[in-house]
Design a protein around this motif. Sequence first.
Motif, mmCIF file in Angstrom:
data_model
loop_
_atom_site.group_PDB
_atom_site.id
_atom_site.type_symbol
_atom_site.label_atom_id
_atom_site.label_comp_id
_atom_site.label_asym_id
_atom_site.label_seq_id
_atom_site.Cartn_x
_atom_site.Cartn_y
_atom_site.Cartn_z
ATOM 1 N N HIS A 51 0.822 -1.210 0.000
ATOM 2 C CA HIS A 51 0.000 0.000 0.000
ATOM 3 C C HIS A 51 0.855 1.258 0.000
ATOM 4 C CE1 HIS A 51 -4.253 -1.409 1.024
ATOM 5 N NE2 HIS A 51 -3.563 -2.473 0.682
ATOM 6 N N LYS A 52 2.038 1.185 0.584
ATOM 7 C CA LYS A 52 2.887 2.373 0.641
ATOM 8 C C LYS A 52 3.461 2.719 -0.726
ATOM 9 C CE LYS A 52 7.128 -0.148 1.889
ATOM 10 N NZ LYS A 52 8.178 -0.325 2.921
ATOM 11 N N ASP A 53 3.353 1.791 -1.682
ATOM 12 C CA ASP A 53 3.895 2.015 -3.009
ATOM 13 C C ASP A 53 2.850 2.517 -3.996
ATOM 14 O OD1 ASP A 53 6.476 1.103 -2.307
ATOM 15 O OD2 ASP A 53 5.815 -0.969 -2.507
ATOM 16 N N ALA A 54 1.661 2.853 -3.529
ATOM 17 C CA ALA A 54 0.596 3.318 -4.420
ATOM 18 C C ALA A 54 1.010 4.620 -5.095
ATOM 19 C CB ALA A 54 -0.694 3.521 -3.640
ATOM 20 N N VAL A 55 0.720 4.732 -6.388
ATOM 21 C CA VAL A 55 1.042 5.951 -7.123
ATOM 22 C C VAL A 55 -0.142 6.920 -7.132
ATOM 23 C CG1 VAL A 55 2.758 4.838 -8.575
ATOM 24 C CG2 VAL A 55 0.378 4.856 -9.318
ATOM 25 N N MET A 56 -1.338 6.391 -6.863
ATOM 26 C CA MET A 56 -2.541 7.209 -6.714
ATOM 27 C C MET A 56 -3.494 6.494 -5.764
ATOM 28 S SD MET A 56 -3.415 8.411 -10.648
ATOM 29 C CE MET A 56 -2.727 6.951 -11.435
ATOM 30 N N VAL A 57 -4.344 7.269 -5.109
ATOM 31 C CA VAL A 57 -5.379 6.721 -4.233
ATOM 32 C C VAL A 57 -6.674 7.481 -4.490
ATOM 33 C CG1 VAL A 57 -6.127 6.295 -1.855
ATOM 34 C CG2 VAL A 57 -3.706 6.071 -2.454
ATOM 35 N N PHE A 58 -7.776 6.746 -4.644
ATOM 36 C CA PHE A 58 -9.090 7.346 -4.834
ATOM 37 C C PHE A 58 -9.962 6.970 -3.635
ATOM 38 C CE2 PHE A 58 -7.779 6.190 -9.318
ATOM 39 C CZ PHE A 58 -7.234 7.436 -9.578
ATOM 40 N N ASP A 59 -10.532 7.974 -3.011
ATOM 41 C CA ASP A 59 -11.274 7.787 -1.752
ATOM 42 C C ASP A 59 -12.740 8.153 -1.962
ATOM 43 O OD1 ASP A 59 -12.143 7.558 0.831
ATOM 44 O OD2 ASP A 59 -10.801 9.068 1.675
ATOM 45 N N ARG A 60 -13.629 7.184 -1.684
ATOM 46 C CA ARG A 60 -15.065 7.446 -1.803
ATOM 47 C C ARG A 60 -15.767 7.127 -0.491
ATOM 48 N NH1 ARG A 60 -19.795 4.104 -4.815
ATOM 49 N NH2 ARG A 60 -19.368 2.838 -2.967
ATOM 50 N N PRO A 61 -16.517 8.093 0.083
ATOM 51 C CA PRO A 61 -17.288 7.809 1.294
ATOM 52 C C PRO A 61 -18.565 7.034 0.975
ATOM 53 C CG PRO A 61 -17.673 10.059 0.595
ATOM 54 C CD PRO A 61 -16.644 9.492 -0.346
ATOM 55 N N CYS A 62 -19.157 6.444 1.985
ATOM 56 C CA CYS A 62 -20.429 5.743 1.825
ATOM 57 C C CYS A 62 -21.545 6.760 1.586
ATOM 58 C CB CYS A 62 -20.738 4.921 3.077
ATOM 59 S SG CYS A 62 -22.262 3.967 2.979
ATOM 60 N N LYS A 63 -22.419 6.446 0.641
ATOM 61 C CA LYS A 63 -23.535 7.327 0.306
ATOM 62 C C LYS A 63 -24.823 6.518 0.185
ATOM 63 C CE LYS A 63 -21.309 11.275 -0.271
ATOM 64 N NZ LYS A 63 -21.681 12.572 0.361
ATOM 65 N N CYS A 64 -25.949 7.217 0.251
ATOM 66 C CA CYS A 64 -27.244 6.610 -0.051
ATOM 67 C C CYS A 64 -27.405 6.650 -1.567
ATOM 68 C CB CYS A 64 -28.384 7.361 0.623
ATOM 69 S SG CYS A 64 -28.358 7.275 2.414
ATOM 70 N N GLY A 65 -27.141 5.547 -2.233
ATOM 71 C CA GLY A 65 -27.152 5.529 -3.682
ATOM 72 C C GLY A 65 -28.506 5.213 -4.272
ATOM 73 N N GLN A 66 -28.628 5.426 -5.579
ATOM 74 C CA GLN A 66 -29.817 5.097 -6.350
ATOM 75 C C GLN A 66 -31.057 5.890 -5.933
ATOM 76 O OE1 GLN A 66 -27.791 2.189 -5.221
ATOM 77 N NE2 GLN A 66 -26.761 2.781 -7.098
ATOM 78 N N CYS A 67 -30.864 6.991 -5.211
ATOM 79 C CA CYS A 67 -31.991 7.830 -4.826
ATOM 80 C C CYS A 67 -31.749 9.252 -5.334
ATOM 81 C CB CYS A 67 -32.202 7.830 -3.319
ATOM 82 S SG CYS A 67 -30.793 8.428 -2.368
ATOM 83 N N CYS A 68 -32.751 10.104 -5.194
ATOM 84 C CA CYS A 68 -32.674 11.466 -5.714
ATOM 85 C C CYS A 68 -31.482 12.208 -5.115
ATOM 86 C CB CYS A 68 -33.973 12.207 -5.410
ATOM 87 S SG CYS A 68 -34.015 13.889 -6.064
ATOM 88 N N ALA A 69 -30.644 12.788 -5.965
ATOM 89 C CA ALA A 69 -29.435 13.488 -5.509
ATOM 90 C C ALA A 69 -29.768 14.915 -5.092
ATOM 91 C CB ALA A 69 -28.389 13.479 -6.610
ATOM 92 N N CYS A 70 -30.610 15.036 -4.059
ATOM 93 C CA CYS A 70 -31.078 16.352 -3.630
ATOM 94 C C CYS A 70 -30.375 16.855 -2.385
ATOM 95 C CB CYS A 70 -32.591 16.326 -3.398
ATOM 96 S SG CYS A 70 -33.111 15.115 -2.169
ATOM 97 N N CYS A 71 -29.645 15.991 -1.687
ATOM 98 C CA CYS A 71 -28.925 16.409 -0.485
ATOM 99 C C CYS A 71 -27.561 15.733 -0.468
ATOM 100 C CB CYS A 71 -29.716 16.088 0.780
ATOM 101 S SG CYS A 71 -30.181 14.354 0.937
ATOM 102 N N ASN A 72 -26.694 16.192 0.389
ATOM 103 C CA ASN A 72 -25.294 15.775 0.347
ATOM 104 C C ASN A 72 -25.118 14.277 0.570
ATOM 105 O OD1 ASN A 72 -22.477 16.718 0.085
ATOM 106 N ND2 ASN A 72 -22.282 15.955 2.184
ATOM 107 N N ILE A 73 -25.916 13.677 1.430
ATOM 108 C CA ILE A 73 -25.745 12.268 1.736
ATOM 109 C C ILE A 73 -26.100 11.378 0.555
ATOM 110 C CG2 ILE A 73 -28.072 11.841 2.651
ATOM 111 C CD1 ILE A 73 -26.734 10.151 4.850
#
Length: 295
Positions: free
Chosen positions: A91-113
């Motif tokens: 893991h220390k040799d990673a050249v890039m890291v992409f970080d995604r938090p948990c979200k309420c998916g597949q629902c209306c994108a009307c609020c931050n969560i």
Amino acid sequence: MNTLVNTEKLIVKQKFEALEALANAAANAVDMDALGNLGEIANKYQVLTDDGGDKFRVVEQSDYCGLTGRCCCNPNHELKLHVYAPDEVSHKDAVMVFDRPCKCGQCCACCNICRQEMTAYDGEGGQVGYVKQPIFGGGFAPKLQVMEREGEEPYATIESDAMCCIAGICCDHNFVVKDDEGNEIGRVVKQKPSSFQELAVEVASDADVFAIEFKRDLDVRKKATMFGALYLIDYMFFENEGEGKVDLVNQECSFKCCDLYCCGCILPCHCNCGGGGGDDDGFDGGEGGDDGDDG
């Protein structure tokens, strides 16, 4: 990350996980979706150059259990994607890291969560970019905004060229990247299966093939952020693409044709057969259509 400097195109292939496919098949056979979640395995990807040479390996790091883990929240679970050179393993040799938090998916994108997002970092932990779903998710066409930091003005947008309908394995799916002046600077393509073997893999699992194209002289930080956006698109729209189910308990089978999309909401559409016949056979515009018996 500097290996992206002269890169114009990459091919991204998700690894087929036999154990995960077996768990899904068993869950379908006994009509118990939760059983399939127990077999959920962290994604792994092979990244190739346009001529087939190895470029990167990408490995998902995420919790199996917990309130934001794969077992409970897939495909909207919290995760980090570590990008390695082909011969690196730590893991220390990673050249890039992409970080995604948990979200309420597949629902209306009307609020931050409910608004999907991902942050891109270089190998030393410095932030290089940020991708987020806009309010209402672009309306009828899925859209993402690309910026250097959260809250800043977007310097680019990533938008599907399809309206209201997304996913499905019968055709390529294009997401066009345009700068703030409307000029195309890149493209993410979810490729349709090119052989019967690829078709079988996509029906039996969530393994997909993507291509991403950049302008050759595009800033490497922007290329890295767009590269991260490809994986966000995969988790948002293509983890269950082409899902086929054979339910031995109820003697029926179904195949996911596509997803209907509106303002961030995703409604899967299936073709069903079996299950005792009657008016419910055939096209189903969502999961709830299987239970109704009224004509």
